[in-house]
Design a protein around this motif. Structure first.
Motif, PDB file in Angstrom:
ATOM      1  N   ILE A   1       0.839  -1.193   0.000  1.00 27.47           N
ATOM      2  CA  ILE A   1       0.000   0.000   0.000  1.00 27.47           C
ATOM      3  C   ILE A   1       0.877   1.247   0.000  1.00 27.47           C
ATOM      4  O   ILE A   1       2.023   1.201   0.442  1.00 27.47           O
ATOM      5  N   GLY A   2       0.357   2.331  -0.519  1.00 32.11           N
ATOM      6  CA  GLY A   2       1.072   3.596  -0.504  1.00 32.11           C
ATOM      7  C   GLY A   2       0.100   4.755  -0.397  1.00 32.11           C
ATOM      8  O   GLY A   2      -1.075   4.637  -0.749  1.00 32.11           O
ATOM      9  N   THR A   3       0.614   5.875   0.082  1.00 32.14           N
ATOM     10  CA  THR A   3      -0.171   7.106   0.138  1.00 32.14           C
ATOM     11  C   THR A   3       0.767   8.294   0.011  1.00 32.14           C
ATOM     12  O   THR A   3       1.947   8.199   0.343  1.00 32.14           O
TER      13      THR A   3
ATOM     14  N   GLY B   1      -3.832   8.779   6.485  1.00 27.23           N
ATOM     15  CA  GLY B   1      -4.458   7.625   5.854  1.00 27.23           C
ATOM     16  C   GLY B   1      -4.537   6.452   6.823  1.00 27.23           C
ATOM     17  O   GLY B   1      -3.668   6.261   7.668  1.00 27.23           O
TER      18      GLY B   1
ATOM     19  N   VAL C   1      -1.505   4.343   7.564  1.00 29.87           N
ATOM     20  CA  VAL C   1      -0.712   4.141   6.355  1.00 29.87           C
ATOM     21  C   VAL C   1       0.298   5.282   6.257  1.00 29.87           C
ATOM     22  O   VAL C   1      -0.090   6.444   6.142  1.00 29.87           O
TER      23      VAL C   1
ATOM     24  N   ASN D   1       3.100   7.884   4.792  1.00 32.67           N
ATOM     25  CA  ASN D   1       3.284   8.589   3.524  1.00 32.67           C
ATOM     26  C   ASN D   1       4.590   8.124   2.873  1.00 32.67           C
ATOM     27  O   ASN D   1       5.666   8.535   3.280  1.00 32.67           O
TER      28      ASN D   1
ATOM     29  N   TRP E   1       2.237   7.722  -3.585  1.00 28.38           N
ATOM     30  CA  TRP E   1       1.001   7.075  -4.029  1.00 28.38           C
ATOM     31  C   TRP E   1       1.207   5.704  -4.633  1.00 28.38           C
ATOM     32  O   TRP E   1       0.475   4.780  -4.347  1.00 28.38           O
TER      33      TRP E   1
ATOM     34  N   GLN F   1      -6.959   8.824   0.898  1.00 25.33           N
ATOM     35  CA  GLN F   1      -6.488   7.802   1.821  1.00 25.33           C
ATOM     36  C   GLN F   1      -5.257   7.052   1.303  1.00 25.33           C
ATOM     37  O   GLN F   1      -4.171   7.281   1.792  1.00 25.33           O
ATOM     38  N   TRP F   2      -5.422   6.159   0.326  1.00 33.88           N
ATOM     39  CA  TRP F   2      -4.319   5.295  -0.083  1.00 33.88           C
ATOM     40  C   TRP F   2      -4.612   4.623  -1.416  1.00 33.88           C
ATOM     41  O   TRP F   2      -5.730   4.626  -1.905  1.00 33.88           O
ATOM     42  N   ASN F   3      -3.546   4.023  -1.982  1.00 31.96           N
ATOM     43  CA  ASN F   3      -3.611   3.119  -3.132  1.00 31.96           C
ATOM     44  C   ASN F   3      -3.144   1.756  -2.648  1.00 31.96           C
ATOM     45  O   ASN F   3      -2.178   1.662  -1.891  1.00 31.96           O
TER      46      ASN F   3
END
Length: 101
Positions: free
Chosen positions: A27-29, A34, A54, A56, A59, A90-92
């Motif tokens: 996951i990424g943000t 997030g 999550v 940073n 993305w 929020q996130w990917n």
């Protein structure tokens, strides 16, 4: 991608063997605030099992993030990943991995 606060995705999974499973998100943000929530459908409602902030990392810089653990009985389960943080963005998510421990 680009999950907003309050967005969710539902999944149906089959569990061959009952046990405790470690949750790993890839996951990424690109923002602070997030959070990913892991919910299971139990007894007619969604039950929040774990919440994880999550960090940073960008993305589309999908990093493994330990998300806690959850007990799953053998059989089919409905799970939901929910954007539960404080930021509107929020996130990917690239993938979710459940590993028996």
């Amino acid at each position: 991608n680009y999950v907003n606060k309050g967005d969710f995705a539902d999944y149906s999974i089959s569990v061959a063997q009952a046990g405790t499973y470690d949750i790993t998100y890839y996951i990424g943000t690109g923002v602070a605030g997030g959070q990913v929530d892991f919910l299971l459908f139990e007894g007619g409602s969604w039950v929040n099992k774990t919440q994880k902030a999550v960090p940073n990392v960008g993305w589309d810089n999908f990093q493994p993030l330990a998300g806690g653990s959850v007990y799953l009985s053998a059989g089919t389960h409905q799970l939901r990943l929910y954007g539960g943080g404080t930021n509107d963005w929020q996130w990917n998510l690239d993938r979710l991995v459940l590993t028996a421990n």
